[in-house]
Design an enzyme around this catalytic site. Structure first.
Site, PDB file in Angstrom:
ATOM      1  N   HIS A 126       1.459   2.595  -9.924  1.00 53.00           N
ATOM      2  CA  HIS A 126       0.429   2.982  -8.955  1.00 53.00           C
ATOM      3  C   HIS A 126      -0.894   2.382  -9.413  1.00 53.00           C
ATOM      4  CE1 HIS A 126       2.730   6.387  -7.032  1.00 53.00           C
ATOM      5  NE2 HIS A 126       3.375   6.313  -8.179  1.00 53.00           N
ATOM      6  N   ARG A 132       0.858  -1.186   0.000  1.00 55.26           N
ATOM      7  CA  ARG A 132       0.000   0.000   0.000  1.00 55.26           C
ATOM      8  C   ARG A 132       0.894   1.235   0.000  1.00 55.26           C
ATOM      9  NH1 ARG A 132      -2.176  -3.275   3.942  1.00 55.26           N
ATOM     10  NH2 ARG A 132      -4.078  -4.338   3.274  1.00 55.26           N
ATOM     11  N   ASP A 133       0.514   2.247  -0.789  1.00 55.22           N
ATOM     12  CA  ASP A 133       1.285   3.489  -0.788  1.00 55.22           C
ATOM     13  C   ASP A 133       1.183   4.144   0.583  1.00 55.22           C
ATOM     14  OD1 ASP A 133       2.378   5.446  -3.319  1.00 55.22           O
ATOM     15  OD2 ASP A 133       2.054   6.381  -1.353  1.00 55.22           O
ATOM     16  N   ILE A 134       2.304   4.682   1.059  1.00 58.95           N
ATOM     17  CA  ILE A 134       2.338   5.310   2.383  1.00 58.95           C
ATOM     18  C   ILE A 134       1.540   6.616   2.409  1.00 58.95           C
ATOM     19  CG2 ILE A 134       4.420   6.733   2.076  1.00 58.95           C
ATOM     20  CD1 ILE A 134       5.364   5.665   4.824  1.00 58.95           C
ATOM     21  N   ASN A 180       4.495   6.959 -13.186  1.00 58.24           N
ATOM     22  CA  ASN A 180       5.174   8.245 -13.288  1.00 58.24           C
ATOM     23  C   ASN A 180       6.558   7.975 -13.886  1.00 58.24           C
ATOM     24  OD1 ASN A 180       3.050   9.657 -12.105  1.00 58.24           O
ATOM     25  ND2 ASN A 180       3.834   9.329 -10.042  1.00 58.24           N
ATOM     26  N   VAL A 233      10.911   7.705  -7.003  1.00 57.45           N
ATOM     27  CA  VAL A 233      11.653   6.467  -6.724  1.00 57.45           C
ATOM     28  C   VAL A 233      11.987   5.823  -8.069  1.00 57.45           C
ATOM     29  CG1 VAL A 233      11.639   4.228  -5.572  1.00 57.45           C
ATOM     30  CG2 VAL A 233      10.422   6.164  -4.533  1.00 57.45           C
ATOM     31  N   HIS A 292       7.777   1.153 -10.772  1.00 60.32           N
ATOM     32  CA  HIS A 292       6.623   0.732  -9.985  1.00 60.32           C
ATOM     33  C   HIS A 292       5.382   1.309 -10.635  1.00 60.32           C
ATOM     34  CE1 HIS A 292       8.076   4.577  -8.499  1.00 60.32           C
ATOM     35  NE2 HIS A 292       6.810   4.885  -8.258  1.00 60.32           N
TER      36      HIS A 292
HETATM   37  P1  5GP Z   1       6.592   7.987  -7.548  1.00 60.12           P
HETATM   38  O1  5GP Z   1       6.446   9.387  -7.016  1.00 60.12           O
HETATM   39  O2  5GP Z   1       8.061   7.624  -7.745  1.00 60.12           O
HETATM   40  O3  5GP Z   1       5.757   7.697  -8.762  1.00 60.12           O
HETATM   41  O4  5GP Z   1       5.996   7.028  -6.429  1.00 60.12           O
HETATM   42  C1  5GP Z   1       6.676   6.682  -5.279  1.00 60.12           C
HETATM   43  C2  5GP Z   1       5.628   6.347  -4.268  1.00 60.12           C
HETATM   44  O5  5GP Z   1       6.240   5.625  -3.214  1.00 60.12           O
HETATM   45  C3  5GP Z   1       4.967   7.570  -3.643  1.00 60.12           C
HETATM   46  O6  5GP Z   1       3.578   7.565  -3.937  1.00 60.12           O
HETATM   47  C4  5GP Z   1       5.252   7.428  -2.152  1.00 60.12           C
HETATM   48  O7  5GP Z   1       4.157   7.789  -1.338  1.00 60.12           O
HETATM   49  C5  5GP Z   1       5.594   5.946  -2.024  1.00 60.12           C
HETATM   50  N1  5GP Z   1       6.519   5.676  -0.941  1.00 60.12           N
HETATM   51  C6  5GP Z   1       7.701   6.292  -0.698  1.00 60.12           C
HETATM   52  N2  5GP Z   1       8.295   5.772   0.393  1.00 60.12           N
HETATM   53  C7  5GP Z   1       7.475   4.784   0.834  1.00 60.12           C
HETATM   54  C8  5GP Z   1       7.548   3.879   1.939  1.00 60.12           C
HETATM   55  O8  5GP Z   1       8.499   3.875   2.727  1.00 60.12           O
HETATM   56  N3  5GP Z   1       6.506   3.002   2.079  1.00 60.12           N
HETATM   57  C9  5GP Z   1       5.443   2.966   1.212  1.00 60.12           C
HETATM   58  N4  5GP Z   1       4.486   2.074   1.441  1.00 60.12           N
HETATM   59  N5  5GP Z   1       5.346   3.828   0.154  1.00 60.12           N
HETATM   60  C10 5GP Z   1       6.345   4.716  -0.016  1.00 60.12           C
END
Ligand code: 5GP
Length: 131
Positions: free
Chosen positions: A107, A35-37, A92, A101, A105
């Site tokens: 979403h 799950r996204d944090i 993204n 990140v 990945h």
């Molecule tokens: P991006 O912005 O690279 O598309 O998505 C990275 C996602 O990873 C973000 O939505 C962020 O909330 C999630 N995220 C970052 N650190 C953590 C973490 O430690 N745990 C979880 N579950 N999600 C994380």
């Protein structure tokens, strides 16, 4: 915070290793789901390859389309498991699109029940993304 793949393991690799707490809600040999944090929708999952060698979906599609197809199937199963019949699948790609990140990945954004509601369709995108 933005991280680049380099000498340091990604946050997702650290979660997979158990170094950062996060429940793995579904996994296969090659892909896991958390799950996204910072959820942007009632269901907000991240579908992540266990390997961190692909920084984004463009690289993944070039190098390992089978793994990309597996991510899509795992996203479908994870959304169904969360009670969502329909879902958005978002990659993204690049900092300008909100990627933070650089371990590819997807979403998965959805609402349990029938399809997405209008509020999510109108604006519930991860940071930095415009529809
Ligand atoms: P991006 O912005 O690279 O598309 O998505 C990275 C996602 O990873 C973000 O939505 C962020 O909330 C999630 N995220 C970052 N650190 C953590 C973490 O430690 N745990 C979880 N579950 N999600 C994380």
């Amino acid at each position: 915070m933005t991280e680049r793949v380099g000498t340091e393991p990604s946050v997702f690799t650290r979660i997979l290793r158990g170094e950062i707490p996060s429940e793995i809600v579904l996994q296969t040999d090659d892909v896991f789901v958390i799950r996204d944090i910072a959820p942007q929708a009632p269901v907000h999952l991240l579908v992540i390859p266990k390997t961190d060698e692909h920084p984004d979906v463009v690289a993944l599609a070039e190098r390992d389309p089978r793994l990309l197809a597996e991510m899509v199937e795992v996203a479908r199963v994870a959304a169904t498991q969360a009670g969502a019949t329909d879902f958005r699948l978002i990659f993204n790609t690049g900092p300008g699109a909100g990627q933070t990140v650089f371990h590819v990945h997807a979403h998965v954004l959805a609402n349990p029940g029938t399809g997405l509601d209008e509020a999510t369709m109108a604006g519930g995108m991860p940071d930095g993304e415009e529809a």
